[in-house]
Design an enzyme around this catalytic site. Structure first.
Site, PDB file in Angstrom:
ATOM      1  N   ARG A  81     -20.284  -9.114  46.231  1.00 21.69           N
ATOM      2  CA  ARG A  81     -20.119  -8.906  47.684  1.00 21.69           C
ATOM      3  C   ARG A  81     -19.071  -9.763  48.375  1.00 21.69           C
ATOM      4  O   ARG A  81     -18.911  -9.653  49.587  1.00 21.69           O
ATOM      5  CB  ARG A  81     -21.455  -9.108  48.422  1.00 21.69           C
ATOM      6  CG  ARG A  81     -22.608  -8.262  47.902  1.00 21.69           C
ATOM      7  CD  ARG A  81     -22.341  -6.785  48.105  1.00 21.69           C
ATOM      8  NE  ARG A  81     -23.537  -5.991  47.825  1.00 21.69           N
ATOM      9  CZ  ARG A  81     -23.515  -4.806  47.259  1.00 21.69           C
ATOM     10  NH1 ARG A  81     -22.375  -4.252  46.870  1.00 21.69           N
ATOM     11  NH2 ARG A  81     -24.627  -4.138  47.054  1.00 21.69           N
ATOM     12  N   ASP A 118     -16.657   2.030  41.230  1.00 21.08           N
ATOM     13  CA  ASP A 118     -18.125   2.013  41.296  1.00 21.08           C
ATOM     14  C   ASP A 118     -18.675   1.956  42.715  1.00 21.08           C
ATOM     15  O   ASP A 118     -18.152   1.265  43.585  1.00 21.08           O
ATOM     16  CB  ASP A 118     -18.720   0.853  40.500  1.00 21.08           C
ATOM     17  CG  ASP A 118     -20.241   0.889  40.569  1.00 21.08           C
ATOM     18  OD1 ASP A 118     -20.805   1.940  40.242  1.00 21.08           O
ATOM     19  OD2 ASP A 118     -20.844  -0.098  41.002  1.00 21.08           O
ATOM     20  N   HIS A 121     -18.586   5.838  37.770  1.00 28.30           N
ATOM     21  CA  HIS A 121     -19.875   6.004  38.445  1.00 28.30           C
ATOM     22  C   HIS A 121     -20.074   7.511  38.521  1.00 28.30           C
ATOM     23  O   HIS A 121     -19.511   8.170  39.393  1.00 28.30           O
ATOM     24  CB  HIS A 121     -19.817   5.371  39.838  1.00 28.30           C
ATOM     25  CG  HIS A 121     -21.054   5.607  40.658  1.00 28.30           C
ATOM     26  ND1 HIS A 121     -21.722   4.585  41.278  1.00 28.30           N
ATOM     27  CD2 HIS A 121     -21.744   6.738  40.960  1.00 28.30           C
ATOM     28  CE1 HIS A 121     -22.783   5.087  41.933  1.00 28.30           C
ATOM     29  NE2 HIS A 121     -22.794   6.390  41.760  1.00 28.30           N
ATOM     30  N   HIS A 144     -24.291   2.776  34.488  1.00 29.70           N
ATOM     31  CA  HIS A 144     -25.701   3.100  34.750  1.00 29.70           C
ATOM     32  C   HIS A 144     -26.115   4.539  34.422  1.00 29.70           C
ATOM     33  O   HIS A 144     -26.464   5.307  35.309  1.00 29.70           O
ATOM     34  CB  HIS A 144     -26.080   2.752  36.187  1.00 29.70           C
ATOM     35  CG  HIS A 144     -25.036   3.037  37.248  1.00 29.70           C
ATOM     36  ND1 HIS A 144     -24.337   4.208  37.329  1.00 29.70           N
ATOM     37  CD2 HIS A 144     -24.597   2.282  38.278  1.00 29.70           C
ATOM     38  CE1 HIS A 144     -23.506   4.174  38.356  1.00 29.70           C
ATOM     39  NE2 HIS A 144     -23.638   3.008  38.945  1.00 29.70           N
ATOM     40  N   ASP A 170     -26.485  -3.945  37.227  1.00 32.30           N
ATOM     41  CA  ASP A 170     -26.138  -3.309  38.510  1.00 32.30           C
ATOM     42  C   ASP A 170     -26.761  -4.097  39.672  1.00 32.30           C
ATOM     43  O   ASP A 170     -27.261  -3.511  40.649  1.00 32.30           O
ATOM     44  CB  ASP A 170     -26.564  -1.834  38.552  1.00 32.30           C
ATOM     45  CG  ASP A 170     -25.931  -1.092  39.732  1.00 32.30           C
ATOM     46  OD1 ASP A 170     -25.072  -1.674  40.426  1.00 32.30           O
ATOM     47  OD2 ASP A 170     -26.297   0.074  39.956  1.00 32.30           O
ATOM     48  N   HIS A 190     -28.462  -6.593  49.043  1.00 35.46           N
ATOM     49  CA  HIS A 190     -28.303  -6.037  50.392  1.00 35.46           C
ATOM     50  C   HIS A 190     -29.101  -6.889  51.363  1.00 35.46           C
ATOM     51  O   HIS A 190     -30.226  -7.296  51.042  1.00 35.46           O
ATOM     52  CB  HIS A 190     -28.812  -4.592  50.455  1.00 35.46           C
ATOM     53  CG  HIS A 190     -27.928  -3.621  49.746  1.00 35.46           C
ATOM     54  ND1 HIS A 190     -26.724  -3.195  50.269  1.00 35.46           N
ATOM     55  CD2 HIS A 190     -28.039  -3.015  48.545  1.00 35.46           C
ATOM     56  CE1 HIS A 190     -26.152  -2.354  49.431  1.00 35.46           C
ATOM     57  NE2 HIS A 190     -26.924  -2.231  48.357  1.00 35.46           N
ATOM     58  N   GLY A 243     -29.678   0.259  46.123  1.00 35.95           N
ATOM     59  CA  GLY A 243     -29.372  -0.843  45.213  1.00 35.95           C
ATOM     60  C   GLY A 243     -30.463  -1.892  45.218  1.00 35.95           C
ATOM     61  O   GLY A 243     -31.204  -2.019  46.193  1.00 35.95           O
TER      62      GLY A 243
END
Ligand code: DOR
Length: 424
Positions: free
Chosen positions: A58, A145, A173, A225, A298, A302, A317
């Site tokens: 992030r 992604d 992705h 994923h 992954d 958040h 997520g």
């Protein structure tokens, strides 16, 4: 420093041994070694550090959710010595300036952080990003992604271009956005709950298409994923034909099913979504037979305010770095799907090889860089999200009894985690 009394496990198998570490390197592997400083590994497994090919740190731009510092701390606590940081930052990691900035910030991280580069500018799927310039800075994984490269033409151009970049992998992705318009797996549970779905075929159509493009261009494609039985079958068939494809699976996709969404708890919202029991069984079978090459968390932090919304409005997520190993041990090793050494292959030396990280996942022998973790595979613990190192707390594993925990992490000879605590 000597790591004493553990079972040393690496690509060559297992042996009871002590490991001497001096100035960043392993200098001796043997029995009855003594040192000024001794790290207890009794009852534990000493492994090359874990490698996570798929994390969201992030930074830059979304530091309220995670930073390189907090995310790398979570990684080190989870046993990881290297992570690949996904490019859906703000601004995105789509040019050499951002890549250099992330690398600079990562200098003091508690694990090695390798930024992935975007395939397209702004991750918009339209125009190729300067992949060559990012490759010159050491980038090997290219992906948009969070978004799928929807255009077959753009994907083919990316693969044709990447062919000239040694070691480059284009990672997809795989979700067709014209089908994956909802918020959970499309099936019985989405119907019952009245939540719009994301069907399995949204993933499988892209996986099939990109296997064809990998075959045609000869450039390796890595599927992020992988979550459906159909995708596993397509990748298995492609590999049998010698097509250069690889795949990863995330722990939540072999642990939970779409039924977990029955409480409408947005902590279970993730893209691609949690699937059915049959899909979970297929992902496990794919991991066991080598169709799926690596486990990747992954890790997707958040902020609480974007998760404490309705299921449809919440961000997709979940966190993964501090729970990936325990889920692997509980769901794969204890469930009899594979041995602990096979799990460590999927979490250390296989992702290290695939990502081209020579200093990670190495055989534990004299001369190699000391990137190691010491795991207690039997330790039982209960996850309290408030105790996680991540800045965010969005894990559905809170209160869950887990088995297996990383105890110590050694990064280039430095003990960055000791007895489950970060040392800096
Ligand atoms: O659920 C997800 N969250 N899937 C992705 O692919 C992106 C990720 C994120 O960045 O939050």
């Amino acid at each position: 420093m000597v790591i004493r009394g553990g079972l040393v496990v690496d690509i060559n198998g297992e042996r009871k041994a002590d490991v001497r570490v001096e100035v960043g390197k392993v200098t001796e592997v043997g029995t009855k070694l003594r040192g000024d400083r001794e790290i207890d590994a009794s009852g534990c497994v000493v492994s090359p550090g874990l490698v996570d090919m798929h994390v969201h740190l992030r930074e830059p731009g979304m530091e309220e959710a995670e930073t390189i510092e907090t995310g790398s701390r979570a990684a080190a606590l989870g046993g990881f010595t290297a992570v690949i940081a996904m490019p859906n930052t703000e601004p995105p990691q789509d040019d050499p300036i951002i890549i250099s900035a992330v690398k600079a910030r990562a200098q003091t991280a508690l694990c090695d952080v390798y930024p992935a580069g975007a395939i397209t500018k702004q991750r918009e799927g339209l125009e190729l990003a300067p992949m060559g310039e990012m490759h010159s800075l050491g980038v090997r994984i290219f992906t948009d992604d969070g978004a799928c490269v929807a255009s077959a033409g753009v994907m083919r151009s990316a693969l044709q271009y990447a062919r000239s970049l040694p070691g480059a992998i284009v990672a997809q992705h795989a979700e067709d956005e014209t089908l994956a318009t909802g918020h959970m797996h499309e099936g019985e549970w989405s119907s019952r709950l009245g939540i719009p779905g994301r069907p399995a075929e949204a993933e499988e159509i892209i996986v099939a298409r990109d296997c064809i493009l990998a075959a045609q261009t000869g450039t390796p494609v890595h599927f992020l994923h992988l979550s459906t039985a159909g995708s596993v079958a397509i990748v298995r068939a492609a590999k049998a034909q010698g097509i250069p494809v690889t795949a990863e699976a995330a722990p939540h996709h072999f642990t939970f099913t779409d039924e977990s969404c029955a409480t409408f708890d947005p902590l279970f919202k993730v893209n691609p979504p949690l699937r059915t029991k049959d899909d979970v069984a297929a992902v496990k079978a794919g991991l066991a037979d080598g169709t799926i090459d690596v486990i990747a968390s992954d890790h997707a932090p958040h902020p609480t305010e974007t998760k404490e919304r309705t299921f449809e409005e919440a961000s997709p997520g979940m966190l993964g770095l501090e729970t990936a190993l325990a889920l692997g041990i509980s769901e794969l090793v204890d469930a009899g799907v594979m041995t602990l050494t096979e799990l460590l292959a999927l979490m250390s030396w296989s992702p290290a090889r695939l990502s081209g990280l020579a200093d990670h996942g190495a055989t534990i022998e004299k001369g190699v860089t000391a990137n190691l973790c010491v795991i207690d595979p039997n330790l039982e613990w209960v996850l309290d999200p408030a105790n996680l190192a991540s800045r965010a707390q969005n894990t559905p594993m809170g209160g869950r009894k887990l088995k297996g925990k990383n105890r110590h992490t050694i990064l280039r000879g430095e003990v960055v985690v000791l007895d489950g605590q970060a040392t800096r």
